[in-house]
Design a protein around this motif. Structure first.
Motif, PDB file in Angstrom:
ATOM      1  N   VAL A 190       5.452  32.285   8.180  1.00  0.00           N
ATOM      2  CA  VAL A 190       6.348  32.664   9.194  1.00  0.00           C
ATOM      3  C   VAL A 190       7.670  31.506   8.377  1.00  0.00           C
ATOM      4  CG1 VAL A 190       7.542  33.696  10.644  1.00  0.00           C
ATOM      5  CG2 VAL A 190       5.367  34.114  10.145  1.00  0.00           C
ATOM      6  N   ALA A 191       8.527  32.011   7.306  1.00  0.00           N
ATOM      7  CA  ALA A 191       9.597  30.651   7.341  1.00  0.00           C
ATOM      8  C   ALA A 191       9.122  29.603   6.609  1.00  0.00           C
ATOM      9  CB  ALA A 191      11.023  30.686   7.811  1.00  0.00           C
ATOM     10  N   GLU A 192       7.919  29.896   5.902  1.00  0.00           N
ATOM     11  CA  GLU A 192       7.401  27.948   4.976  1.00  0.00           C
ATOM     12  C   GLU A 192       6.316  27.561   6.828  1.00  0.00           C
ATOM     13  OE1 GLU A 192      10.254  26.237   2.895  1.00  0.00           O
ATOM     14  OE2 GLU A 192      10.942  27.996   1.585  1.00  0.00           O
ATOM     15  N   ARG A 193       6.033  28.393   7.327  1.00  0.00           N
ATOM     16  CA  ARG A 193       4.761  27.207   8.488  1.00  0.00           C
ATOM     17  C   ARG A 193       3.930  28.060   8.920  1.00  0.00           C
ATOM     18  NH1 ARG A 193       7.934  23.040  11.649  1.00  0.00           N
ATOM     19  NH2 ARG A 193       9.984  23.515  10.899  1.00  0.00           N
ATOM     20  N   SER A 194       3.171  27.422   8.131  1.00  0.00           N
ATOM     21  CA  SER A 194       1.387  28.513   8.677  1.00  0.00           C
ATOM     22  C   SER A 194       0.906  28.382   9.825  1.00  0.00           C
ATOM     23  CB  SER A 194       0.413  27.036   8.123  1.00  0.00           C
ATOM     24  OG  SER A 194       1.356  27.197   6.533  1.00  0.00           O
ATOM     25  N   PHE A 195       0.734  29.415  10.162  1.00  0.00           N
ATOM     26  CA  PHE A 195      -0.227  29.523  11.304  1.00  0.00           C
ATOM     27  C   PHE A 195      -1.388  30.348  11.333  1.00  0.00           C
ATOM     28  CE2 PHE A 195       4.689  30.061  12.413  1.00  0.00           C
ATOM     29  CZ  PHE A 195       4.498  29.053  13.033  1.00  0.00           C
ATOM     30  N   PRO A 196      -1.970  29.915  12.424  1.00  0.00           N
ATOM     31  CA  PRO A 196      -3.611  31.503  12.504  1.00  0.00           C
ATOM     32  C   PRO A 196      -4.071  31.872  12.592  1.00  0.00           C
ATOM     33  CG  PRO A 196      -3.067  30.102  14.686  1.00  0.00           C
ATOM     34  CD  PRO A 196      -2.094  30.074  14.043  1.00  0.00           C
ATOM     35  N   VAL A 197      -5.581  32.409  11.644  1.00  0.00           N
ATOM     36  CA  VAL A 197      -4.872  33.802  12.388  1.00  0.00           C
ATOM     37  C   VAL A 197      -7.049  33.476  12.252  1.00  0.00           C
ATOM     38  CG1 VAL A 197      -6.364  36.516  11.689  1.00  0.00           C
ATOM     39  CG2 VAL A 197      -4.001  35.783  11.863  1.00  0.00           C
ATOM     40  N   LEU A 198      -8.268  34.044  13.472  1.00  0.00           N
ATOM     41  CA  LEU A 198      -9.069  33.711  13.387  1.00  0.00           C
ATOM     42  C   LEU A 198      -9.685  34.582  12.493  1.00  0.00           C
ATOM     43  CD1 LEU A 198     -11.876  31.914  14.273  1.00  0.00           C
ATOM     44  CD2 LEU A 198     -11.235  33.583  16.267  1.00  0.00           C
ATOM     45  N   SER A 199     -10.805  34.693  11.935  1.00  0.00           N
ATOM     46  CA  SER A 199     -11.365  35.775  11.467  1.00  0.00           C
ATOM     47  C   SER A 199     -12.753  36.933  12.234  1.00  0.00           C
ATOM     48  CB  SER A 199     -12.197  35.485   9.720  1.00  0.00           C
ATOM     49  OG  SER A 199     -12.757  36.831   8.565  1.00  0.00           O
ATOM     50  N   LEU A 200     -12.304  38.184  12.153  1.00  0.00           N
ATOM     51  CA  LEU A 200     -13.290  38.794  13.211  1.00  0.00           C
ATOM     52  C   LEU A 200     -13.812  40.310  12.469  1.00  0.00           C
ATOM     53  CD1 LEU A 200     -10.203  38.952  15.782  1.00  0.00           C
ATOM     54  CD2 LEU A 200     -12.084  37.449  15.626  1.00  0.00           C
ATOM     55  N   SER A 201     -15.165  40.490  13.018  1.00  0.00           N
ATOM     56  CA  SER A 201     -15.590  41.797  12.925  1.00  0.00           C
ATOM     57  C   SER A 201     -15.594  42.553  14.493  1.00  0.00           C
ATOM     58  CB  SER A 201     -17.182  41.749  11.950  1.00  0.00           C
ATOM     59  OG  SER A 201     -17.903  40.930  13.544  1.00  0.00           O
ATOM     60  N   PRO A 202     -15.569  44.037  13.948  1.00  0.00           N
ATOM     61  CA  PRO A 202     -15.710  44.791  15.192  1.00  0.00           C
ATOM     62  C   PRO A 202     -16.878  44.405  16.040  1.00  0.00           C
ATOM     63  CG  PRO A 202     -15.656  46.238  13.181  1.00  0.00           C
ATOM     64  CD  PRO A 202     -15.752  44.975  12.921  1.00  0.00           C
TER      65      PRO A 202
END
Length: 259
Positions: free
Chosen positions: A206-218
């Motif tokens: 977002v606006a050249e700043r990185s933010f996390p996402v955890l990889s998930l499955s159902p």
């Protein structure tokens, strides 16, 4: 751990929530990137959420509803509005709190919100007789509250929604599990839990700043919620091999009953 960490770098330990500059989160840039052009998957999430909220117990009663990690997004508030006596938007970043408050007092509703509200009205159906403009009702019913997901009070609300929050604030599975636990426990026993999670993401910018996402499955999401809810269902929505927008390639939509 129930969360899949295959997309995280093996060269460093996973980053935690406190490692990111949430105070610098650019709310308008996020809105323009993710909601500037409505996507059919967004409409699908609305229809799924509305269907669950319409049937949320107690039947026919107005509900005290919380949305957790609202961000610069009115969609969860739209979905909750027809059943809500009160709506609380529980959001951590001050920039998002300010953005939400400003958007609710705009002289004209953004065209994107007009689109998503039209989808919401259609999903509820003609029997609900919903207004063309939801903003006055939101202004009357909604409270924007700054707070961390980890600090949610227990057994406070009748129902809770959470769209793309717990998995997009950390890379650490233990923090994700803690966030989901506090989310599930903030609802009174027997209340509805409604959540959507990003799929196949290694993070977002977002606006050249990185933010996390955890990889998930159902399966991993159901495992996390099994200790806190019954009747859990996790549905895949729009999962494809390529990214839909920067940061994800589909959703998992979860429903359950707090216990």
């Amino acid at each position: 751990m129930p969360a899949d960490k295959t997309q995280q770098s093996s060269a460093r330990p996973p980053s935690g929530n406190a490692d990111y500059q949430w105070a610098a989160f650019d709310s308008e840039a996020y809105f323009q990137h993710y909601y500037g052009e409505p996507h059919p998957d967004d409409d699908r999430v609305i229809r799924c959420a509305v269907e669950t909220i319409k049937g949320a117990p107690p039947a026919g009663a107005e509900l005290d509803i919380v949305d957790v990690g609202t961000g610069p997004n009115l969609i969860p508030l739209f979905c909750a509005l027809p059943r809500a006596a009160r709506i609380t938007a529980w959001e951590y970043a001050q920039s998002n709190v300010d953005w939400l408050k400003a958007d609710l007092v705009r002289a004209d509703m953004r065209p994107q919100w007009r689109h998503f509200w039209a989808v919401t009205r259609t999903a509820y159906g003609p029997d609900w007789d919903l207004p063309e403009d939801p903003i006055p009702a939101l202004q009357a019913k909604a409270t924007i509250r700054q707070g961390s997901i980890f600090d949610l009070p227990a057994r406070r609300w009748d129902a809770a929604t959470m769209f793309f929050c717990a998995e997009s604030i950390t890379e650490r599975p233990d923090e994700f599990e803690a966030a989901c636990a506090t989310f599930a426990r903030c609802v009174k026993q027997g209340g509805a839990l409604i959540a959507a999670f990003l799929v196949r993401s290694a993070g977002y910018v977002v606006a050249e700043r990185s933010f996390p996402v955890l990889s998930l499955s159902p399966d991993s999401i159901e495992t996390v919620f099994a200790a806190h809810a019954s009747g859990i269902k996790a549905e895949k929505i729009g999962i494809v091999e390529r990214e839909i927008r920067s940061g994800y390639s589909g959703f998992i939509f979860l429903t359950g009953t707090a216990r």
